[in-house]
Design an enzyme around this catalytic site. Structure first.
Site, PDB file in Angstrom:
ATOM      1  N   ASN A  75     -29.633  -3.697 -14.205  1.00 34.80           N
ATOM      2  CA  ASN A  75     -29.843  -5.113 -14.108  1.00 34.80           C
ATOM      3  C   ASN A  75     -28.622  -5.823 -15.092  1.00 34.80           C
ATOM      4  O   ASN A  75     -27.987  -5.419 -15.692  1.00 34.80           O
ATOM      5  CB  ASN A  75     -31.182  -4.946 -15.365  1.00 34.80           C
ATOM      6  N   HIS A 165     -38.260  -6.372  -5.279  1.00 40.12           N
ATOM      7  CA  HIS A 165     -37.713  -5.349  -5.989  1.00 40.12           C
ATOM      8  C   HIS A 165     -38.759  -4.451  -7.274  1.00 40.12           C
ATOM      9  O   HIS A 165     -39.584  -5.156  -7.686  1.00 40.12           O
ATOM     10  CB  HIS A 165     -36.564  -5.777  -7.024  1.00 40.12           C
ATOM     11  N   GLU A 308     -58.042 -10.277 -26.473  1.00 35.19           N
ATOM     12  CA  GLU A 308     -57.449  -9.191 -25.909  1.00 35.19           C
ATOM     13  C   GLU A 308     -56.440  -8.798 -26.828  1.00 35.19           C
ATOM     14  O   GLU A 308     -56.077  -7.548 -27.332  1.00 35.19           O
ATOM     15  CB  GLU A 308     -56.801  -9.359 -24.675  1.00 35.19           C
TER      16      GLU A 308
END
Lengths: 332, 332
Positions: A75, A165, A308
């Site tokens: 990356n 990707h 959440e």
């Protein structure tokens, strides 16, 4: 230099990713990186990424030139850095560690406008081969304790580049979410002397209300306690704790079912954003009898919000039985 | 009928909210509920919500009519239902429970276009009074084990209506995230004989690099292991495990610092989406010595994607020291 920091209450690690450091203004201007038309993952732009660590390409082509059909590169803006020494240190009462790790990108096809859901059998299989080869190569680094392969699709799914990707992040500790699964699976095994995932396969097969698809080696179902609408898990039918030990036949069966499930989601929900993650055991020999590797596919249709985050509970407005029915109906 | 379902591996509860049941099509058409111009939280539309359970209004006004300045109503599309009996049952190997619980909405002002960040001292204090009154009223129901007060702001923050409001969800079990905090705080106490949050206040005060604001009763800082860019926690300076026991002076100090922090975030990040949650001990007498109630404010600037879902690790591109500096500079 990236740094791991540990929350002193719940022991959750965070990566403070200084390579990606941002100022307030970066969050307030709309991002449209891809609008410029330039894509570092397209043919001809190989020099704009770090040098490839793996590529499937004709023998007569040079590394970092066109011709490849799958390409893996570090990356360019990594969350963690393989060149760092691992050092743990304190900061007053707090714990920190240098940001050692691997962060790689698997470019799944040269076709900028395709997506995993639309790959043919052969190409999908090649992508999974790249997963397996990088997984097993990184696993040789004894400092690495966990390798996570994942895919972000769509802007809402966290993909900053639209070219198809997946990503690999490998880190020197076992992440919290995986530890919870390992511990949960171990508790179940201690009580039942059976693998909880194997039992789930059996329960799903008996009921046959949440299964979306199966083939010789894998089963895909909407889990009973789905957190997200249209969540699907793919689980190998034969007990196996380690993704890296998948064999050639399983690789092609896995590639097919993964692509098919993503295609079903693509059709039913009109190409929604999603994430998937491969959950496997830590790279050392843990979990052999009680853990079972699998994929969790999570379409991003609802927003994870205050409740959440605050509770760890999820509210899901689509019963998994309904989700499975819609997904099953798709013609492949 | 809503149903709690438990993940058999990690024991995570999910609410399958059939009152909010959705078909695939509901996710593929863009939502613009508020575009119609109709808002159920505006003056004159009181009859379109369930009848109010609390309202601050002039004595000469009728319930469910205009005139109120803060109004609390049950959620029209509740995730859980207070009328249900609690029943636990198995479904093959899986565990489930009827969806008993409270789900209420605190309408923070009649002014549709305001937001908590822009409320004046008096109005912010009234909103917190509504939190406290509903918290303590619901806590009387012995079946309830946990009460979560939270706020979603902006579409990306999960707010489906833009009129300023917070929510309360009260459930018959202690949520996973809170249990983790309770257990972590207890571990720390067992080792140190001190409260981990009290120690954090001391550490933050010594360093003074992550503090954003403090007043007589509260301190606000960007936590050392911030998961999100510009995350801020607000913690009472005097040890207290229970939000419901906040006194009159603390209520007004708390309202002010909460509004100020939200205002700082509003200014620095141009009114970003965010969530905040109040974390307090379970309603029974747990955590008295080792737990410490607090607020976690989480701007939604980055997308939580595959890596975070898969690992429980977070990647944060803004060091909390930088975030604190930017937020501190805002003129109130």
């Amino acid at each position: 230099m990236p740094e791991y920091r540990k929350d002193p209450v719940v022991k959750r690690w965070v990566i403070i990713a200084t390579e990606r450091a941002k100022r307030p203004h970066d969050f307030t201007v709309p991002k449209d990186k891809n609008k410029s038309g330039f894509c570092p993952f397209d043919y001809g732009n190989e020099h704009t990424t770090p040098p490839e660590v793996l590529a499937f390409r004709p023998e007569d082509t040079e590394p970092n030139t066109p011709g490849w059909w799958v390409r893996v590169v570090p990356n360019k803006f990594p969350a963690v850095d393989p060149e760092l020494e691992i050092q743990k240190y304190g900061h007053g009462m707090y714990d920190a560690m240098t940001g050692f790790g691997y962060h790689e990108v698997i470019i799944e096809t040269p076709d900028h406008n395709s997506t995993f859901a639309l790959l043919d059998d052969k190409q999908a299989t090649e992508v999974v081969w790249a997963y397996v080869k990088r997984f097993n190569a990184i696993a040789k680094d004894q400092r690495i304790k966990y390798i996570l392969i994942f895919r972000n699709h769509g802007i809402m799914g966290g993909a900053s580049l639209s070219h198809p990707h997946s990503q690999i992040i490998a880190i020197p500790s076992v992440p919290k979410r995986v530890l919870e699964e390992l511990n949960g699976a171990k508790d179940y095994f201690d009580y039942k002397e059976r693998c909880v995932f194997c039992d789930m396969i059996s329960q799903e097969t008996i009921e046959n209300k949440r299964i979306v698809e199966e083939n010789e080696a894998f089963i895909a179902f909407a889990p009973y306690a789905s957190r997200f609408p249209f969540e699907v898990w793919i689980v190998p039918k034969v007990h196996s704790h380690n993704f890296g030990s998948i064999d050639e036949n399983e690789i092609s069966e896995f590639a097919k079912i993964l692509r098919n499930i993503l295609y079903r989601i693509y059709k039913v929900l009109d190409n929604p954003p999603y994430n998937f993650v491969i959950h496997t055991s830590p790279t050392y020999e843990e979990g052999k009898i009680y853990y079972h590797w699998h994929v969790e596919i999570m379409p991003r249709l609802t927003r994870v919000a205050g409740f959440e985050w605050g509770s760890g509970f999820y509210i899901n407005p689509v019963p998994p039985e309904d989700a499975a029915k819609y997904l099953k109906e798709v013609e492949l």
